[in-house]
Scaffold this active site. Structure first.
Site, PDB file in Angstrom:
ATOM      1  N   ARG A 237       0.785  -1.059  -0.258  1.00  0.00           N
ATOM      2  CA  ARG A 237      -0.316  -0.278  -0.029  1.00  0.00           C
ATOM      3  C   ARG A 237       0.685   1.420   0.020  1.00  0.00           C
ATOM      4  O   ARG A 237       0.205   2.302   0.256  1.00  0.00           O
ATOM      5  CB  ARG A 237      -0.598   0.235   1.228  1.00  0.00           C
ATOM      6  CG  ARG A 237      -2.397  -1.005   0.763  1.00  0.00           C
ATOM      7  CD  ARG A 237      -3.329  -1.073   2.216  1.00  0.00           C
ATOM      8  NE  ARG A 237      -2.684  -1.946   3.047  1.00  0.00           N
ATOM      9  CZ  ARG A 237      -3.307  -1.587   4.304  1.00  0.00           C
ATOM     10  NH1 ARG A 237      -3.895  -1.174   4.597  1.00  0.00           N
ATOM     11  NH2 ARG A 237      -2.846  -2.844   5.213  1.00  0.00           N
TER      12      ARG A 237
ATOM     13  N   LYS B 297       8.971  -1.756   2.919  1.00  0.00           N
ATOM     14  CA  LYS B 297       8.191  -0.297   3.584  1.00  0.00           C
ATOM     15  C   LYS B 297       9.112   0.485   4.797  1.00  0.00           C
ATOM     16  O   LYS B 297       9.255   0.797   5.895  1.00  0.00           O
ATOM     17  CB  LYS B 297       6.909  -0.792   4.444  1.00  0.00           C
ATOM     18  CG  LYS B 297       6.497  -0.092   5.167  1.00  0.00           C
ATOM     19  CD  LYS B 297       4.463  -0.997   5.521  1.00  0.00           C
ATOM     20  CE  LYS B 297       4.364  -2.086   6.261  1.00  0.00           C
ATOM     21  NZ  LYS B 297       3.288  -2.384   6.735  1.00  0.00           N
TER      22      LYS B 297
ATOM     23  N   ASP C 230       7.211  -1.003  11.951  1.00  0.00           N
ATOM     24  CA  ASP C 230       6.603  -0.291  11.277  1.00  0.00           C
ATOM     25  C   ASP C 230       5.240   0.383  12.111  1.00  0.00           C
ATOM     26  O   ASP C 230       4.742   1.074  11.742  1.00  0.00           O
ATOM     27  CB  ASP C 230       5.811  -0.383  10.053  1.00  0.00           C
ATOM     28  CG  ASP C 230       4.454  -1.732  10.316  1.00  0.00           C
ATOM     29  OD1 ASP C 230       4.103  -2.159  11.298  1.00  0.00           O
ATOM     30  OD2 ASP C 230       3.748  -2.540   9.568  1.00  0.00           O
TER      31      ASP C 230
ATOM     32  N   LYS D 122      31.929  29.690   0.629  1.00  0.00           N
ATOM     33  CA  LYS D 122      31.806  28.134   0.966  1.00  0.00           C
ATOM     34  C   LYS D 122      33.861  28.077   0.840  1.00  0.00           C
ATOM     35  O   LYS D 122      34.378  28.813   0.588  1.00  0.00           O
ATOM     36  CB  LYS D 122      32.571  27.821  -0.207  1.00  0.00           C
ATOM     37  CG  LYS D 122      31.828  25.882  -0.839  1.00  0.00           C
ATOM     38  CD  LYS D 122      32.567  25.878  -2.184  1.00  0.00           C
ATOM     39  CE  LYS D 122      34.331  25.787  -1.789  1.00  0.00           C
ATOM     40  NZ  LYS D 122      35.367  25.647  -3.744  1.00  0.00           N
TER      41      LYS D 122
ATOM     42  N   SER E 135      33.274  47.837  -3.291  1.00  0.00           N
ATOM     43  CA  SER E 135      31.924  46.910  -3.935  1.00  0.00           C
ATOM     44  C   SER E 135      32.676  47.077  -5.535  1.00  0.00           C
ATOM     45  O   SER E 135      33.392  47.167  -6.087  1.00  0.00           O
ATOM     46  CB  SER E 135      31.163  48.095  -4.394  1.00  0.00           C
ATOM     47  OG  SER E 135      30.546  48.809  -3.140  1.00  0.00           O
TER      48      SER E 135
HETATM   49  C1  UD1 Z   1      -1.616  -7.550  12.989  1.00  0.00           C
HETATM   50  C2  UD1 Z   1      -2.370  -8.182  13.770  1.00  0.00           C
HETATM   51  C3  UD1 Z   1      -3.438  -7.852  14.360  1.00  0.00           C
HETATM   52  C4  UD1 Z   1      -3.012  -6.309  14.437  1.00  0.00           C
HETATM   53  C5  UD1 Z   1      -2.565  -5.226  13.909  1.00  0.00           C
HETATM   54  C6  UD1 Z   1      -2.068  -4.390  14.398  1.00  0.00           C
HETATM   55  C7  UD1 Z   1      -1.904 -10.435  13.387  1.00  0.00           C
HETATM   56  C8  UD1 Z   1      -2.249 -11.708  12.702  1.00  0.00           C
HETATM   57  N1  UD1 Z   1      -2.851  -9.120  13.035  1.00  0.00           N
HETATM   58  O1  UD1 Z   1      -2.710  -7.346  11.780  1.00  0.00           O
HETATM   59  O2  UD1 Z   1      -3.593  -8.590  15.384  1.00  0.00           O
HETATM   60  O3  UD1 Z   1      -4.722  -5.517  15.394  1.00  0.00           O
HETATM   61  O4  UD1 Z   1      -1.599  -6.644  13.323  1.00  0.00           O
HETATM   62  O5  UD1 Z   1      -1.693  -3.058  13.817  1.00  0.00           O
HETATM   63  O6  UD1 Z   1      -0.842 -10.331  14.087  1.00  0.00           O
HETATM   64  N2  UD1 Z   1       4.958  -9.346   9.279  1.00  0.00           N
HETATM   65  C9  UD1 Z   1       5.902 -10.484   8.602  1.00  0.00           C
HETATM   66  N3  UD1 Z   1       5.477 -11.630   8.655  1.00  0.00           N
HETATM   67  C10 UD1 Z   1       4.185 -12.034   7.985  1.00  0.00           C
HETATM   68  C11 UD1 Z   1       3.263 -10.933   8.272  1.00  0.00           C
HETATM   69  C12 UD1 Z   1       3.642  -9.703   8.497  1.00  0.00           C
HETATM   70  O7  UD1 Z   1       6.972 -10.181   9.387  1.00  0.00           O
HETATM   71  O8  UD1 Z   1       4.441 -13.116   7.267  1.00  0.00           O
HETATM   72  C13 UD1 Z   1       4.762  -8.209   9.638  1.00  0.00           C
HETATM   73  C14 UD1 Z   1       4.867  -6.714   8.971  1.00  0.00           C
HETATM   74  O9  UD1 Z   1       6.082  -6.174   8.247  1.00  0.00           O
HETATM   75  C15 UD1 Z   1       4.511  -5.543   9.554  1.00  0.00           C
HETATM   76  C16 UD1 Z   1       4.146  -6.365  11.419  1.00  0.00           C
HETATM   77  O10 UD1 Z   1       4.336  -8.111  10.797  1.00  0.00           O
HETATM   78  O11 UD1 Z   1       5.660  -5.138  10.059  1.00  0.00           O
HETATM   79  C17 UD1 Z   1       2.060  -6.620  11.008  1.00  0.00           C
HETATM   80  O12 UD1 Z   1       1.823  -7.124   9.695  1.00  0.00           O
HETATM   81  P1  UD1 Z   1       0.238  -6.505   9.281  1.00  0.00           P
HETATM   82  O13 UD1 Z   1       0.304  -7.942   8.086  1.00  0.00           O
HETATM   83  O14 UD1 Z   1       0.685  -5.379   9.272  1.00  0.00           O
HETATM   84  O15 UD1 Z   1      -0.716  -7.103  10.321  1.00  0.00           O
HETATM   85  P2  UD1 Z   1      -2.109  -6.895   9.924  1.00  0.00           P
HETATM   86  O16 UD1 Z   1      -2.858  -7.531   9.527  1.00  0.00           O
HETATM   87  O17 UD1 Z   1      -2.272  -5.004  10.191  1.00  0.00           O
HETATM   88 CA    CA Z   2      -0.861  -3.486   9.647  1.00  0.00          CA
END
Ligand code: UD1
Ligand code: CA
Length: 463
Positions: A22, A29, A109, A355, A409
């Protein structure tokens, strides 16, 4: 709750394998920046302040680029080849974690969570799992916190899997949690992926723990802003503004007078003395030091600059890699480029570019001038429109200007050149060789006056 002493052997796992589609960007990211530093760097910096035994960062998409950007940091990189969910991501890191430690999971993030909140979470996790939650006006998209009749946590249900009733819950999972390693080892491998997204959800380990009679502690973030995550550029911008507001408010509390917290951007480290004033639309980058009673005018940009006490930087000035001494005046509209040193009481005025130049104590370069590769003594006065011709098209040459020199000048100083102390250069001169101490150098056509001369127009009238 009172907790004393540091928890035993803390290890931190930071999740950053997500692609971040996104963001509409090729950059991973976690490398998008807030205040000129990658999101992940903010999280690693906060993690370091917890003094953990190790920090593990789970990477996937763009992993090499992320490693390169944070190569100065002592972290253990863990690769998650396929993004099968947050639970799967943490699972990849578990083998590298030393036994008997408490593990804190952060998101690469989510950069604004304060140290105190994380300390609280870690303290709660000494005996069992602990989760950071938040209450949101609009919980859409987040995992919801499901509690029983007495308010104990039952589990987390993802928005996509939640019933209409569950979606009305305003308390959400921030994603940040901590637990003894043993709990991760016990519950995480048993988490399945039979859900809407067919992912291994990290929070599902909490539900499993509860089912087996464990209680899960929770702590509520003080505000939504503490746990703000970045999924798109709108959220990135929100995080940037919040970060800048926090910095500016911290400065106000420490006594710095800031005209408008929403119109100051600090992208680096600012150190201030007492009685500093910063006007609107100022951008400070890199390492900036502002001494006692200094003032930075509106619309100034300073990058890696040291400004000593009582100096005024007037509006619209641009300074980069510069040292400004005490009680100087700079601008308005001055451009001080790298290697410029202003000694105490010097003045550099409007439309002056410098400079690699030292402007000696009390010397004045007030208008429309270029001073480059120049070593200027004290008490010199450089007239409007003076140019040091430092470049012959191939090499740069130096101009030396002694103490008390006066340059009239519109003078052109062709380097290499030495103008000795107290010398005087007449206005409009082109100087190509040494001017001796106290000498007057005049190098311009002598003025001729032609008497009885008629203007072309008047002559025509007579015809
Ligand atoms: C997740 C939570 C959700 C919470 C939300 C808060 C889960 C299943 N859900 O959802 O309950 O409310 O965060 O923001 O945990 N990442 C990995 N590997 C993966 C998947 C994700 O490293 O396979 C990392 C992403 O880079 C990110 C973080 O985990 O930094 C969260 O992943 P994201 O997909 O954003 O989770 P959400 O669906 O937002
Ligand atoms: Ca997220």
């Amino acid at each position: 709750m009172e907790h004393t002493g540091k928890p035993q052997a803390l290890e931190v796992v930071i999740l950053g394998a997500g692609k971040g589609s996104r963001m509409q960007s090729d950059l991973p990211k976690v490398l998008h920046t807030v205040a000129d530093r990658p999101l992940l760097e903010h999280v690693v910096n906060t993690a370091q302040q917890l003094d953990p035994l190790a920090i593990h960062v789970v990477l996937g998409h763009g992993g090499e680029q992320v490693k390169a950007a944070l190569s100065n940091y002592d972290v253990n990189w863990v690769v998650q080849d396929r993004q099968l969910g947050t639970g799967h991501a943490v699972l990849q890191a578990l083998p590298a974690i030393s036994p008997h430690s408490v593990v804190l999971v952060l998101y690469g993030d989510v950069p604004l969570t304060p140290l105190s909140t994380l300390q609280q979470l870690v303290a709660l996790a000494q005996e069992g799992p602990a989760l950071l939650t938040a209450k949101l006006q609009d919980p859409q998209g987040y995992g919801r916190i499901v509690r029983d009749a007495v308010g104990a946590l039952v589990g987390v249900v993802e928005h996509k899997d939640a019933s209409a009733q569950e979606r009305r819950i305003s308390e959400i999972n921030t994603g940040l949690l901590a637990a003894p390693l043993a709990d991760f080892n016990t519950y995480l491998p048993r988490v399945g992926n039979s859900n809407q997204q067919q992912e291994y959800y990290l929070p599902d380990m909490l539900g499993l723990a509860v089912q087996e009679g464990k209680s899960v502690a929770t702590c509520l973030a003080r505000s939504e802003l503490e746990v703000l995550g970045v999924n798109d550029r709108v959220q990135l911008n929100r995080v940037e503004r919040e970060f800048q507001r926090l910095q500016a408010e911290g400065l106000l509390r420490s006594g710095v007078n800031i005209a408008d917290v929403s119109r100051l951007d600090i992208r680096g480290t600012l150190t201030c003395g007492n009685g500093v004033f910063i006007d609107v639309n100022v951008v400070l980058e890199g390492d900036v030091f502002l001494g006692d009673r200094t003032s930075i005018g509106a619309n100034c940009v300073l990058r890696n600059v040291r400004v000593e006490r009582d100096t005024l930087i007037h509006p619209m000035s641009h300074l980069e890699e510069v040292e400004v001494g005490a009680a100087c005046n700079v601008g308005p509209f001055a451009r001080l480029r790298p290697g410029t040193v202003l000694q105490a009481g010097a003045r550099v005025g409007n439309f002056v570019e410098t400079k690699k130049a030292t402007i000696g104590e009390g010397s004045k370069v007030n208008h429309l001038t270029y001073i480059g590769d120049c070593d200027m003594g004290a008490g010199a006065n450089i007239g409007a429109g003076t140019i040091t011709c430092n470049y012959d098209g191939v090499n740069k040459h130096k101009t030396k200007i002694g103490d008390g020199v006066f340059v009239g000048s519109n003078s052109t100083l062709v380097a290499p050149l030495n103008i000795e102390a107290e010398a005087f250069v007449a206005a409009g001169s082109t100087i190509t060789s040494t001017v001796g101490e106290k000498d007057l150098a005049v190098s311009r056509a002598r003025q001729r006056n032609i008497q009885g001369w008629c203007r072309p127009g008047e002559k025509n009238k007579k015809d």
